[in-house]
Write a protein that holds these residues in place. Structure first.
Motif, PDB file in Angstrom:
ATOM      1  N   GLY A  94      17.078 -35.754 -48.036  1.00 29.17           N
ATOM      2  CA  GLY A  94      16.382 -35.664 -49.270  1.00 29.17           C
ATOM      3  C   GLY A  94      15.104 -35.095 -49.141  1.00 29.17           C
ATOM      4  O   GLY A  94      14.358 -34.419 -50.128  1.00 29.17           O
ATOM      5  N   LEU A  95      14.265 -35.544 -48.076  1.00 31.59           N
ATOM      6  CA  LEU A  95      12.846 -35.192 -48.188  1.00 31.59           C
ATOM      7  C   LEU A  95      12.856 -33.884 -47.282  1.00 31.59           C
ATOM      8  O   LEU A  95      11.286 -33.428 -47.411  1.00 31.59           O
ATOM      9  CB  LEU A  95      12.113 -36.267 -47.621  1.00 31.59           C
ATOM     10  N   GLY A  96      13.450 -33.418 -46.601  1.00 37.14           N
ATOM     11  CA  GLY A  96      13.429 -32.308 -45.792  1.00 37.14           C
ATOM     12  C   GLY A  96      12.531 -32.367 -44.389  1.00 37.14           C
ATOM     13  O   GLY A  96      12.079 -31.426 -43.934  1.00 37.14           O
ATOM     14  N   LEU A  97      12.392 -33.714 -44.232  1.00 39.81           N
ATOM     15  CA  LEU A  97      11.452 -33.975 -42.908  1.00 39.81           C
ATOM     16  C   LEU A  97      12.433 -33.365 -41.516  1.00 39.81           C
ATOM     17  O   LEU A  97      13.633 -33.341 -41.652  1.00 39.81           O
ATOM     18  CB  LEU A  97      11.501 -35.383 -42.836  1.00 39.81           C
ATOM     19  N   THR A  98      11.621 -32.940 -40.475  1.00 44.39           N
ATOM     20  CA  THR A  98      12.295 -32.842 -39.248  1.00 44.39           C
ATOM     21  C   THR A  98      12.781 -34.066 -38.699  1.00 44.39           C
ATOM     22  O   THR A  98      11.860 -35.020 -38.991  1.00 44.39           O
ATOM     23  CB  THR A  98      11.354 -31.800 -38.300  1.00 44.39           C
ATOM     24  N   PRO A  99      13.568 -34.336 -37.593  1.00 40.88           N
ATOM     25  CA  PRO A  99      13.626 -35.662 -36.857  1.00 40.88           C
ATOM     26  C   PRO A  99      12.316 -35.960 -36.346  1.00 40.88           C
ATOM     27  O   PRO A  99      11.940 -37.287 -36.382  1.00 40.88           O
ATOM     28  CB  PRO A  99      14.413 -35.051 -35.853  1.00 40.88           C
ATOM     29  N   ASP A 100      11.546 -34.989 -35.791  1.00 42.68           N
ATOM     30  CA  ASP A 100      10.282 -35.392 -35.324  1.00 42.68           C
ATOM     31  C   ASP A 100       9.269 -36.186 -36.163  1.00 42.68           C
ATOM     32  O   ASP A 100       8.576 -37.133 -35.985  1.00 42.68           O
ATOM     33  CB  ASP A 100       9.304 -34.161 -34.469  1.00 42.68           C
ATOM     34  N   GLN A 101       9.302 -35.506 -37.507  1.00 41.29           N
ATOM     35  CA  GLN A 101       8.365 -36.201 -38.643  1.00 41.29           C
ATOM     36  C   GLN A 101       9.026 -37.323 -39.060  1.00 41.29           C
ATOM     37  O   GLN A 101       8.181 -38.170 -39.269  1.00 41.29           O
ATOM     38  CB  GLN A 101       8.398 -35.213 -39.861  1.00 41.29           C
ATOM     39  N   PHE A 102      10.257 -37.282 -39.157  1.00 41.49           N
ATOM     40  CA  PHE A 102      10.703 -38.712 -39.664  1.00 41.49           C
ATOM     41  C   PHE A 102      10.509 -39.768 -38.566  1.00 41.49           C
ATOM     42  O   PHE A 102      10.233 -40.722 -39.197  1.00 41.49           O
ATOM     43  CB  PHE A 102      12.403 -38.486 -39.909  1.00 41.49           C
ATOM     44  N   TRP A 103      10.677 -39.585 -37.360  1.00 41.51           N
ATOM     45  CA  TRP A 103      10.549 -40.688 -36.262  1.00 41.51           C
ATOM     46  C   TRP A 103       9.027 -40.958 -36.105  1.00 41.51           C
ATOM     47  O   TRP A 103       8.548 -42.193 -35.451  1.00 41.51           O
ATOM     48  CB  TRP A 103      11.294 -40.252 -34.944  1.00 41.51           C
ATOM     49  N   ALA A 104       8.129 -40.096 -36.465  1.00 38.54           N
ATOM     50  CA  ALA A 104       6.761 -40.432 -36.470  1.00 38.54           C
ATOM     51  C   ALA A 104       6.179 -41.225 -37.500  1.00 38.54           C
ATOM     52  O   ALA A 104       5.065 -41.997 -37.539  1.00 38.54           O
ATOM     53  CB  ALA A 104       5.842 -39.191 -36.258  1.00 38.54           C
ATOM     54  N   LEU A 105       6.916 -41.411 -38.709  1.00 32.73           N
ATOM     55  CA  LEU A 105       6.793 -42.176 -39.596  1.00 32.73           C
ATOM     56  C   LEU A 105       7.025 -43.752 -39.466  1.00 32.73           C
ATOM     57  O   LEU A 105       7.762 -43.968 -38.713  1.00 32.73           O
ATOM     58  CB  LEU A 105       7.495 -41.994 -41.029  1.00 32.73           C
TER      59      LEU A 105
END
Length: 71
Positions: A19-30
């Motif tokens: 939905g947001l188009g995040l990369t896995p690294d971006q997702f897990w950094a949140l």
């Protein structure tokens, strides 16, 4: 499905990655709070509470209609 600490991780991952188009690294950094904020959690009016529902029901009570021609 709610899992670890009450979060639906598969659903959150789908929303973040697809939905947001995040990369896995971006997702897990949140943090979970940051992700929920990005997804719009807490925006808009709060859902109607019990008092609001009761006021609405009092203002617009349920009525039954009789078939046409009958009173």
């Amino acid at each position: 499905m709610r899992t670890d600490a009450g979060f639906d991780w598969p659903g959150l991952m789908r929303a973040g990655l697809q939905g947001l188009g995040l990369t896995p690294d971006q997702f897990w950094a949140l943090t979970p709070a940051e992700l929920l904020m990005m997804l719009g959690e807490g925006q808009g009016p709060a859902p109607m509470g019990r008092a609001g529902l009761e006021a609405l029901a009092a203002r617009f009570p349920d009525t039954t209609r009789s078939p046409e021609g009958e009173t």
